[in-house]
Design a protein around this motif. Structure first.
Motif, PDB file in Angstrom:
ATOM      1  N   UNK A 191       0.821  -1.205   0.000  1.00 29.81           N
ATOM      2  CA  UNK A 191       0.000   0.000   0.000  1.00 29.81           C
ATOM      3  C   UNK A 191       0.861   1.263   0.000  1.00 29.81           C
ATOM      4  N   UNK A 192       0.209   2.435   0.077  1.00 30.93           N
ATOM      5  CA  UNK A 192       0.911   3.716  -0.046  1.00 30.93           C
ATOM      6  C   UNK A 192       1.888   3.967   1.100  1.00 30.93           C
ATOM      7  N   UNK A 193       1.625   3.379   2.275  1.00 24.70           N
ATOM      8  CA  UNK A 193       2.531   3.578   3.405  1.00 24.70           C
ATOM      9  C   UNK A 193       3.551   2.444   3.492  1.00 24.70           C
ATOM     10  N   UNK A 194       3.680   1.681   2.394  1.00 21.67           N
ATOM     11  CA  UNK A 194       4.700   0.641   2.209  1.00 21.67           C
ATOM     12  C   UNK A 194       4.489  -0.577   3.099  1.00 21.67           C
ATOM     13  N   UNK A 195       3.270  -0.750   3.630  1.00 21.59           N
ATOM     14  CA  UNK A 195       2.942  -2.008   4.287  1.00 21.59           C
ATOM     15  C   UNK A 195       2.817  -3.111   3.240  1.00 21.59           C
ATOM     16  N   UNK A 247     -15.954 -17.298  -1.029  1.00 20.92           N
ATOM     17  CA  UNK A 247     -17.007 -18.011  -0.286  1.00 20.92           C
ATOM     18  C   UNK A 247     -18.271 -17.176  -0.170  1.00 20.92           C
ATOM     19  N   UNK A 248     -18.108 -15.864  -0.018  1.00 22.22           N
ATOM     20  CA  UNK A 248     -19.246 -14.964   0.199  1.00 22.22           C
ATOM     21  C   UNK A 248     -19.549 -14.095  -1.020  1.00 22.22           C
ATOM     22  N   UNK A 249     -18.845 -14.357  -2.151  1.00 21.85           N
ATOM     23  CA  UNK A 249     -19.090 -13.628  -3.404  1.00 21.85           C
ATOM     24  C   UNK A 249     -19.093 -12.117  -3.203  1.00 21.85           C
ATOM     25  N   UNK A 250     -18.013 -11.632  -2.568  1.00 22.51           N
ATOM     26  CA  UNK A 250     -17.940 -10.196  -2.300  1.00 22.51           C
ATOM     27  C   UNK A 250     -16.472  -9.782  -2.210  1.00 22.51           C
ATOM     28  N   UNK A 251     -16.270  -8.475  -2.064  1.00 21.04           N
ATOM     29  CA  UNK A 251     -14.958  -7.898  -1.806  1.00 21.04           C
ATOM     30  C   UNK A 251     -15.029  -7.154  -0.476  1.00 21.04           C
ATOM     31  N   UNK A 252     -14.095  -7.438   0.444  1.00 24.05           N
ATOM     32  CA  UNK A 252     -14.015  -6.723   1.715  1.00 24.05           C
ATOM     33  C   UNK A 252     -13.179  -5.456   1.531  1.00 24.05           C
ATOM     34  N   UNK A 253     -13.595  -4.351   2.133  1.00 18.49           N
ATOM     35  CA  UNK A 253     -12.782  -3.132   2.200  1.00 18.49           C
ATOM     36  C   UNK A 253     -12.458  -2.879   3.666  1.00 18.49           C
ATOM     37  N   UNK A 254     -11.162  -2.819   3.986  1.00 16.81           N
ATOM     38  CA  UNK A 254     -10.723  -2.465   5.336  1.00 16.81           C
ATOM     39  C   UNK A 254      -9.764  -1.288   5.245  1.00 16.81           C
ATOM     40  N   UNK A 255      -9.611  -0.541   6.351  1.00 12.85           N
ATOM     41  CA  UNK A 255      -8.689   0.592   6.313  1.00 12.85           C
ATOM     42  C   UNK A 255      -7.268   0.119   6.577  1.00 12.85           C
ATOM     43  N   UNK A 256      -6.305   1.054   6.586  1.00 10.16           N
ATOM     44  CA  UNK A 256      -4.894   0.701   6.695  1.00 10.16           C
ATOM     45  C   UNK A 256      -4.533   0.137   8.068  1.00 10.16           C
TER      46      UNK A 256
END
Length: 558
Positions: free
Chosen positions: A447-451, A506-515
């Motif tokens: 990601x942008x913070x190099x994680x 499994x759940x036919x979706x995309x998860x969005x989580x923060x950094x």
């Protein structure tokens, strides 16, 4: 006016104080006329006085005195002992078999190191602090605007109510002002600390300049410039804006029904900033524009790929995407037209296990069975990495155009290796307690913070480590899931806001989580068998659906 201190007068001899300066002693740093040279030398005959013309002063190196032998100068340097030595030291048993260099050689090395550190302070560290200060100021301005919007929303809601709620409106606005005041004070204090550090860096740069210009080698060896403390960037303070939660209008229980403010907060994220680099990228080192997640993501485009099973997708540009599936062919499609532009077969004939696109626009693919990582330049395949006892599983290109490869050993161990070209730079495998970070590995991204973010399907979690390989957090899914099935992460990518997105087939979706690993929301949009993910420069999401053999383009931010 004293003629010796007058700016209009010439320099006078330090000894007789009347004659014009003509000579200089580089050993003692004394200015004198020709008549006083003999007197100066006779005052201390133990020294080797270097008398030069005044115009040529500082031309003779001032060698450091020997710490062991009085009155001797050190013109050589012992590499093993890492100290200056005189001729008597060299002849002694103490340095038998040691390697010596002229002290002028070491001087050049020292000066080069100082110049390099000076350049880093001036061109990298200080500009980074400038960007950080600008970022804090922008956040303060945004905070002012958003708190103003919040006050306006409360006022508008209050106008729909009776006069009896005016007192409550004032109370809530006072709470907003107090929250704003507290957060702004915290950010101002943070900005003051950053500004103070920037001032210290400027002083350090001046000190380095003075050291570089001197011919006094003792000063060069004596001065130590510790820039490490500036390389540890300050924590990033991110204010959390409170939300106004309006209630329905009722004559009874007005205080409960009118609404309330969620508590605000200021979080401190030590991983929030990264050092400014000289890479040629848009708005390098600056914060991206703030974007908001859409309440209802929408599918924009569907691209049919022709694979029996579609596994992977990688954005070449905002117009073109690479895909791969259950064949040994990788296909490039036009996003807008949905047409096939070109295709290329793998070198070994095996199907690729993962694909990525480098910052320079080259296609990279993983060949697990062949144990290789390959790059495609101008439609020609070049093997860049070949492994032994390990098999590559996933790959991504970093912000510095290096490669991160997740791999599994023949005895089922998993690690992440950072490559620059074909050279290993870093290996990430264990946590601080010596326990394995990964059970397996499917996909990887930065990601942008190099994680470094890895989807570990076997463990049912996302594993995120920082740039140094230290564990930051593990994300194990969110309840309730759309189909109430166990979290099964596959494709993974990150957007301009450092959100982490992962496919859950499994759940036919995309998860969005923060950094920091906090769940934000799901993207469903009629997905079926989501697997590979990628994003274009406008944060449009592309999902490879292995069941439907389609790539679906989804808009989820504005």
């Amino acid at each position: 006016m004293d003629p010796r201190t007058s700016a209009q007068d010439v320099m006078r001899c330090d000894l007789c104080e009347t004659a014009v300066v003509q000579m200089h002693c580089d050993t003692c740093l004394v200015n004198m006329c020709k008549a006083c040279v003999g007197e100066h030398i006779s005052t201390d005959e133990s020294k080797d006085h270097k008398i030069v013309k005044f115009q040529s002063r500082k031309s003779t190196p001032l060698y450091p005195g020997c710490a062991t032998h009085d009155k001797e100068r050190c013109e050589m340097y012992c590499k093993q002992c890492d100290i200056p030595v005189c001729n008597t030291c060299i002849a002694s048993d103490q340095h038998l078999g040691h390697k010596f260099f002229t002290i002028l050689q070491i001087l050049n090395e020292k000066k080069n190191k100082i110049i390099k550190e000076h350049t880093e302070l001036k061109e990298t560290i200080y500009p980074t602090y400038q960007d950080i200060a600008s970022d804090v100021q922008n956040r303060m301005s945004q905070l002012e605007k958003e708190y103003g919007d919040l006050s306006t929303a409360i006022t508008k809601h209050g106008e729909d109510w009776h006069r009896e709620i005016d007192k409550l409106v004032k109370k809530l606005k006072a709470e907003v002002d107090e929250m704003k005041k507290t957060q702004l004070q915290t950010l101002q204090k943070h900005l003051d600390e950053i500004t103070k550090t920037m001032s210290d860096i400027r002083d350090e740069i001046k000190a380095v300049n003075a050291t570089i210009d001197t011919n006094d080698l003792s000063k060069l060896f004596g001065n130590k410039f510790n820039i490490e403390r500036y390389q540890m960037l300050p924590q990033k303070i991110v204010p959390s804006l409170p939300k106004f939660l309006p209630g329905k209008i009722h004559e009874k229980e007005l205080h409960d029904r009118f609404g309330a403010l969620e508590l605000s907060s200021l979080t401190s994220d030590k991983h929030g900033y990264s050092m400014k680099t000289a890479q040629k990228s848009p708005k390098a080192g600056s914060s991206p524009p703030v974007k908001q997640l859409l309440d209802k993501p929408e599918a924009v485009t569907i691209i049919h790929t022709g694979y029996k099973d579609l596994y992977h997708v990688a954005c070449l540009s905002d117009e073109d995407i690479w895909t791969s599936g259950d064949e040994n062919i990788m296909k490039l499609f036009s996003i807008n037209l949905g047409s096939l532009l070109k295709s290329i077969r793998t070198k070994s004939g095996n199907e690729p296990s993962d694909i990525a696109v480098t910052k320079s626009g080259d296609l990279v693919y993983i060949d697990t069975n062949d144990r290789t990582v390959n790059i495609v330049k101008n439609m020609k395949i070049k093997e860049v990495i070949r492994l032994q006892n390990w098999r590559p599983r996933g790959v991504c290109s970093t912000s510095s155009d290096d490669l991160l490869v997740i791999m599994v050993s023949d005895d089922k161990k998993t690690k992440v290796v950072h490559y620059s070209g074909s050279t290993e730079k870093q290996t990430i495998q264990f946590d601080d307690n010596g326990k394995p970070l990964y059970s397996s590995g499917s996909y990887i991204t930065e990601n942008r913070i190099l994680d470094i973010c890895v989807s570990d399907r076997e463990a049912g979690e996302i594993v995120v480590v920082n740039q140094a390989g230290k564990l930051r957090f593990r994300y194990t899914g969110h309840t309730p899931a759309p189909k109430n099935k166990p979290f099964s992460p596959l494709g993974i990518t990150t957007d301009s806001q450092s959100h982490i997105l992962t496919a859950d087939d499994n759940n036919n979706c995309v998860h969005i989580i923060d950094q920091n690993g906090q769940f934000l929301r799901y993207i469903e949009c009629g997905l079926s068998g989501p697997m590979g993910l990628c994003l274009d420069t406008n944060d449009n999401l592309f999902v490879a659906q292995w069941i439907r053999r389609q790539v679906k383009k989804i808009k989820y931010m504005q």
